[in-house]
Design a protein around this motif. Structure first.
Motif, PDB file in Angstrom:
ATOM      1  N   ARG A 129       0.844  -1.180   0.000  1.00 11.19           N
ATOM      2  CA  ARG A 129       0.000   0.000   0.000  1.00 11.19           C
ATOM      3  C   ARG A 129       0.890   1.244   0.000  1.00 11.19           C
ATOM      4  N   GLY A 130       0.550   2.190  -0.842  1.00  9.96           N
ATOM      5  CA  GLY A 130       1.351   3.400  -0.957  1.00  9.96           C
ATOM      6  C   GLY A 130       2.470   3.305  -1.983  1.00  9.96           C
ATOM      7  N   ALA A 131       2.530   2.188  -2.731  1.00 10.54           N
ATOM      8  CA  ALA A 131       3.571   2.031  -3.744  1.00 10.54           C
ATOM      9  C   ALA A 131       3.399   3.054  -4.859  1.00 10.54           C
ATOM     10  N   PRO A 236       8.183   0.030  -4.519  1.00 11.14           N
ATOM     11  CA  PRO A 236       7.070  -0.850  -4.125  1.00 11.14           C
ATOM     12  C   PRO A 236       6.535  -0.546  -2.736  1.00 11.14           C
ATOM     13  N   THR A 237       7.166   0.392  -2.014  1.00  6.52           N
ATOM     14  CA  THR A 237       6.728   0.658  -0.647  1.00  6.52           C
ATOM     15  C   THR A 237       6.358   2.108  -0.377  1.00  6.52           C
ATOM     16  N   SER A 238       6.642   3.025  -1.312  1.00  7.91           N
ATOM     17  CA  SER A 238       6.390   4.439  -1.020  1.00  7.91           C
ATOM     18  C   SER A 238       6.311   5.256  -2.296  1.00  7.91           C
ATOM     19  N   LYS A 239       5.932   6.520  -2.136  1.00  9.80           N
ATOM     20  CA  LYS A 239       6.018   7.477  -3.227  1.00  9.80           C
ATOM     21  C   LYS A 239       7.491   7.876  -3.401  1.00  9.80           C
ATOM     22  N   VAL A 240       7.804   8.494  -4.549  1.00 12.74           N
ATOM     23  CA  VAL A 240       9.166   8.946  -4.800  1.00 12.74           C
ATOM     24  C   VAL A 240       9.223  10.470  -4.716  1.00 12.74           C
ATOM     25  N   THR A 241      10.411  10.964  -4.445  1.00 18.65           N
ATOM     26  CA  THR A 241      10.664  12.394  -4.423  1.00 18.65           C
ATOM     27  C   THR A 241      11.619  12.738  -5.562  1.00 18.65           C
ATOM     28  N   ALA A 242      11.684  14.003  -5.932  1.00 20.85           N
ATOM     29  CA  ALA A 242      12.499  14.416  -7.074  1.00 20.85           C
ATOM     30  C   ALA A 242      13.987  14.221  -6.814  1.00 20.85           C
ATOM     31  N   MET A 243      14.710  13.819  -7.842  1.00 20.38           N
ATOM     32  CA  MET A 243      16.171  13.803  -7.780  1.00 20.38           C
ATOM     33  C   MET A 243      16.680  15.246  -7.788  1.00 20.38           C
ATOM     34  N   PRO A 244      17.745  15.535  -7.067  1.00 22.19           N
ATOM     35  CA  PRO A 244      18.329  16.871  -7.167  1.00 22.19           C
ATOM     36  C   PRO A 244      19.073  17.037  -8.490  1.00 22.19           C
ATOM     37  N   GLY A 322      12.229  -3.748  -1.032  1.00 20.61           N
ATOM     38  CA  GLY A 322      12.034  -2.487  -1.725  1.00 20.61           C
ATOM     39  C   GLY A 322      12.030  -1.271  -0.823  1.00 20.61           C
ATOM     40  N   ARG A 323      12.391  -1.436   0.464  1.00 22.14           N
ATOM     41  CA  ARG A 323      12.374  -0.324   1.413  1.00 22.14           C
ATOM     42  C   ARG A 323      13.737   0.366   1.456  1.00 22.14           C
ATOM     43  N   CYS A 324      13.716   1.699   1.600  1.00 25.37           N
ATOM     44  CA  CYS A 324      14.947   2.451   1.817  1.00 25.37           C
ATOM     45  C   CYS A 324      15.316   2.410   3.289  1.00 25.37           C
ATOM     46  N   GLN A 325      16.590   2.433   3.595  1.00 16.93           N
ATOM     47  CA  GLN A 325      17.048   2.434   4.981  1.00 16.93           C
ATOM     48  C   GLN A 325      16.728   3.760   5.652  1.00 16.93           C
ATOM     49  N   ALA A 326      16.781   3.771   6.953  1.00 18.29           N
ATOM     50  CA  ALA A 326      16.447   4.970   7.725  1.00 18.29           C
ATOM     51  C   ALA A 326      17.308   6.145   7.282  1.00 18.29           C
TER      52      ALA A 326
END
Length: 390
Positions: A129-131, A236-244, A322-326
């Motif tokens: 959910r939230g992918a 697969p686990t979250s929305k994405v943010t823009a690359m700088p 598919g999760r990013c680390q803290a």
């Protein structure tokens, strides 16, 4: 007149002298032999680039390896979304090249495998959910303008021939070893929508017995890819943010044969068989099928840095789920898919550093983001909105 005692003494001295001469001759021969063999051993080490083989990890397991102090080594732990389990270990021998060529720096016949003998092995993280399930395709051509050079401004800035192997480039028209943020931002591009990003990877060549190696041991005719797909995907686990802007990203390790396989993320397959991926073998494809290179980039950004000392720690791979680390956030993941029409048989290889012996495990690629801010925002909107754009 000498006495019998004097004559016997002279005979004994002569015998000792003969023995001494024989010993000195033997030692001299041994010394010469040692010098010859020592020189040969040193020569072998300098050409093979290693003192022993490495073992590829077992399926499903991650492997950590010393980077050997190399500029483009370093760890990038974590899984790879949509990655293949590592295939059988590559040969570490510097044996005669495949295809009967005159080259002596690889690859070897053991570096090839019939794709039909490989079991399906692709693993993908399930969407939660939230992918973010959308995609954006960057349309930049196939390097029809033959933009090639042996440079790498990310890992060897300001150096000509810093890579010691030739790269294919699409996107930014000015990319070379002396590129800067300012020069890249001012240049033209082969990409649609004003994307001035630079995308590059080592060339693939056909090889034959008549090839003459260049100064770095790369031989053969450069193959132009029959297709180049550059697709940015989500998490697969979250929305994405823009690359700088100016973000540098590398994937794979050009020195995996000597560094170890911790960062060897590229894989090989054939059209019609892409559920079977090889990480340490070139694929032998059936008639009518084309060679496929898959180069998936890390996509978990530290939120601050556009680059890092080893060009890896600022942007890393997600874990197996598919999760990013803290402390890291998901950005659009670049996935390259390149296809080639190659002759039947083990008669092709990547360009590589000389000591890497053209091993398939050394495949890698580089990206620097020079998309206009508006375009990057469109990429994020498409991916988070679960749309396919581009």
């Amino acid at each position: 007149m000498p006495t019998r005692q004097h004559m016997n003494h002279r005979r004994r001295l002569s015998t000792k002298q003969l023995v001494l001469i024989a010993v000195l001759a033997l030692l001299g021969s041994g010394g010469t032999f040692a010098l010859v063999t020592g020189s040969a051993s040193a020569h072998w080490r300098s050409n093979s680039g290693h003192s022993g083989g490495w073992q590829s990890p077992s399926p499903g397991n991650s492997t950590k390896a010393d980077n050997g102090g190399q500029t483009d080594g370093g760890q990038n732990n974590g899984g790879q979304n949509g990655s293949a389990a590592p295939s059988a270990s590559a040969s570490a021998s510097a044996s005669a090249p495949a295809g009967g060529g005159s080259q002596t720096n690889g690859p070897s016949p053991e570096d090839f495998a019939d794709i039909r003998s490989v079991k399906p092995n692709v693993q993908r993280a399930a969407n939660q959910r939230g992918a973010s399930r959308g995609t954006f395709t960057a349309r930049c051509g196939r390097n029809e303008n033959k933009h090639h050079n042996p440079d790498n401004f990310i890992v060897a800035p300001g150096v000509a021939n810093g890579a010691h192997h030739v790269h294919d480039y699409v996107g930014n028209l000015s990319t070379d070893g002396f590129s800067t943020n300012e020069s890249l931002a001012a240049a033209g591009t082969t990409c649609a929508r004003g994307d001035k990003s630079t995308y590059f990877w080592p060339v693939l060549r056909t090889r034959s017995a008549n090839d003459a190696p260049d100064a770095d041991g790369n031989t053969g005719t450069i193959l132009q890819a029959t297709s180049v797909q550059l697709v940015f995907g989500g998490s697969p686990t979250s929305k994405v943010t823009a690359m700088p802007s100016t973000l540098r990203v590398i994937m794979g390790d050009a020195k995996s044969f000597t560094n170890g396989v911790a960062n060897a993320k590229a894989s090989w397959s054939c059209t019609g068989f892409e559920n079977r991926q090889l990480t340490d073998k070139y694929p032998l494809c059936p008639q009518g099928s084309r060679v496929v290179r898959t180069l998936n980039f890390p996509s978990c950004w530290d939120g601050t840095n556009a680059d890092s000392a080893n060009h890896r720690t600022h942007i890393v791979f997600a874990d197996g789920a598919g999760r990013c680390q803290a402390g890291f956030k998901a950005v659009p993941q670049l996935k390259m898919r390149l296809t080639y029409k190659v002759p039947q048989g083990p008669n092709f290889a990547l360009d590589s550093f000389p000591e890497q012996l053209h091993k398939p495990v050394t495949d890698h690629a580089d990206f620097a983001n020079f998309m206009p801010t508006r375009l990057m925002n469109q990429v994020v909107s498409c991916i988070n909105g679960n749309r396919n754009c581009g």
